[in-house]
Enzyme design. Sequence first.
Site, PDB file in Angstrom:
ATOM      1  N   LYS A 156     -15.357  -7.059   3.245  1.00 55.47           N
ATOM      2  CA  LYS A 156     -14.460  -8.075   3.798  1.00 55.47           C
ATOM      3  C   LYS A 156     -14.593  -8.158   5.321  1.00 55.47           C
ATOM      4  CE  LYS A 156     -10.902  -7.371   0.288  1.00 55.47           C
ATOM      5  NZ  LYS A 156      -9.607  -6.750   0.037  1.00 55.47           N
ATOM      6  N   HIS A 215       0.842  -1.204   0.000  1.00 50.19           N
ATOM      7  CA  HIS A 215       0.000   0.000   0.000  1.00 50.19           C
ATOM      8  C   HIS A 215       0.875   1.251   0.000  1.00 50.19           C
ATOM      9  CE1 HIS A 215      -3.147  -2.599   2.252  1.00 50.19           C
ATOM     10  NE2 HIS A 215      -3.695  -2.311   1.090  1.00 50.19           N
ATOM     11  N   SER A 265      -2.869  -8.006   2.450  1.00 52.08           N
ATOM     12  CA  SER A 265      -3.200  -7.927   3.876  1.00 52.08           C
ATOM     13  C   SER A 265      -3.699  -9.278   4.376  1.00 52.08           C
ATOM     14  CB  SER A 265      -4.273  -6.860   4.115  1.00 52.08           C
ATOM     15  OG  SER A 265      -3.811  -5.604   3.709  1.00 52.08           O
ATOM     16  N   ARG A 295      -1.543  -5.720  -8.626  1.00 51.14           N
ATOM     17  CA  ARG A 295      -0.380  -6.549  -8.320  1.00 51.14           C
ATOM     18  C   ARG A 295      -0.138  -7.555  -9.418  1.00 51.14           C
ATOM     19  NH1 ARG A 295      -2.956  -7.694  -2.582  1.00 51.14           N
ATOM     20  NH2 ARG A 295      -4.737  -7.379  -3.937  1.00 51.14           N
TER      21      ARG A 295
END
Length: 160
Positions: free
Chosen positions: A42, A18, A129, A91
């Site tokens: 989430k 991040h 994460s 990514r």
Amino acid sequence: MSQIAIYPGSFDPLTYGHLDIIKRASLIFDTVIVAVANNTPKKVLFTIDDRLAMVKEACGGFTNIQCESFTGLVIRFARQKKARVLIRGLRMISDFEYELQMALTNRRLDENMETVFLMPSEGYSFLSSTLIKEAASLDADMTSFVPPFVAERLKRELEK
Ligand code: ADP
């Protein structure tokens, strides 16, 4: 005209990936607002206050970065902040489908909103994460994944 960009996410917790995106965005835009989502779909480990506090601590040294939390639609928050650009990190190719869908949905909701994708340094392209939380729960060394103060908070949170 001053260009303001919003970088929205769950940041549960903030990682070096991040931070890499935040730094890149801060070199392109006049102001970057890191926007921590209150109502993320989430399941989160950290509270909104904790997630925001970690983002703030990591971004303290940058003059053109602000950190805020938001609730509801990101495009509404962006409009409130007079931003026309959303930043997202890409990514791997596996991020692409979901990110494209979201970018096009946001554009349908507000045709003036553009999503700009930034690629992290390849050293961070595997970091997520979710994976970090899993590794931390197995007591893995967090040194190359998150800043030391995040590693400390992860440890404390997982001990609860
Ligand atoms: P969200 O729940 O909105 O996906 P995340 O905190 O998981 O929130 O991610 C926010 C944004 O940061 C997403 O665009 C994600 O692809 C990007 N991101 C997450 N980790 C990395 C990383 N290691 N490198 C680059 N971008 C990343």
